[in-house]
Design an enzyme around this catalytic site. Structure first.
Site, PDB file in Angstrom:
ATOM      1  N   TYR A   1       0.840  -1.199   0.000  1.00 24.51           N
ATOM      2  CA  TYR A   1       0.000   0.000   0.000  1.00 24.51           C
ATOM      3  C   TYR A   1       0.876   1.252   0.000  1.00 24.51           C
ATOM      4  CZ  TYR A   1      -3.825  -3.158   1.086  1.00 24.51           C
ATOM      5  OH  TYR A   1      -4.758  -4.178   1.026  1.00 24.51           O
TER       6      TYR A   1
ATOM      7  N   HIS B   1      -5.764  -8.060  -5.363  1.00 23.63           N
ATOM      8  CA  HIS B   1      -5.224  -9.161  -4.557  1.00 23.63           C
ATOM      9  C   HIS B   1      -3.695  -9.148  -4.536  1.00 23.63           C
ATOM     10  CE1 HIS B   1      -5.613 -10.704  -8.691  1.00 23.63           C
ATOM     11  NE2 HIS B   1      -4.540 -11.437  -8.417  1.00 23.63           N
TER      12      HIS B   1
END
Length: 179
Positions: free
Chosen positions: A100, A137
């Site tokens: 992230y 994912h």
């Protein structure tokens, strides 16, 4: 008008949604935010041409192929920030993961900002309306934490394994919102 159909996959039932020409949604059964970006009612209609194209793409994917995202007309519904995050997700190669934080740095560059919060990126990744194809994912937390998949951690692991990721280098958190 939006249309839906379902597809039986190795990771369970998948629901697809489209407008007249493009795929606007693809969700695993029970996925968090299922259909969340589509404000209008969806009508079941299996014979939309885009659904056949997507099903063939998915068949190749689940058979271990690496079909290109650009083969599909995608139209995810979301604001500018989310669109930027989702476009970055589309750049993650098969068999690789990204954090992230790494995405946050890329978003900050694209938006000409000094900093972007990883949590904001996490929210956009979690609201990805076209799962699997827009590969959310492939996003992991720092140090290989497998948190943050709206379709469930076990589905995330199966998809990563299918793509050849060594999941032994990653770990499932003991607690979190995406378990």
């Amino acid at each position: 008008m939006y249309y839906t159909t379902t597809y039986m996959s190795p990771v369970g039932t998948i629901t697809m949604a489209c407008d007249e020409h493009s795929l606007v949604g693809l969700w695993n059964e029970g996925q968090k935010y299922f259909g969340g970006n589509i404000a209008q009612q969806m009508t079941e209609k299996e014979d939309m041409p885009i659904f056949e194209v997507v099903k063939k793409w998915l068949e190749r994917y689940f058979a271990g192929g690496k079909p290109d995202i650009s083969e599909l007309p995608l139209a995810p519904i979301g604001g500018e920030f989310r669109q930027i995050v989702w476009s970055i997700l589309c750049e993650i190669p098969y068999g690789q993961v990204i954090t992230y934080g790494e995405i946050a740095k890329k978003v900050a560059l694209k938006m000409k900002k000094n900093h972007m919060a990883s949590q904001a990126v996490g929210g956009a990744v979690g609201h990805n309306p076209i799962s699997i194809i827009i590969p959310c994912h492939r996003v992991v937390g720092s140090q290989g934490n497998l948190t943050g998949y709206a379709g469930g951690i076990q589905t995330k692991v199966k998809l990563l394994e299918l793509e050849g990721v060594d999941v032994s280098l990653l770990y499932i958190p003991k607690k979190g919102t995406a378990l």
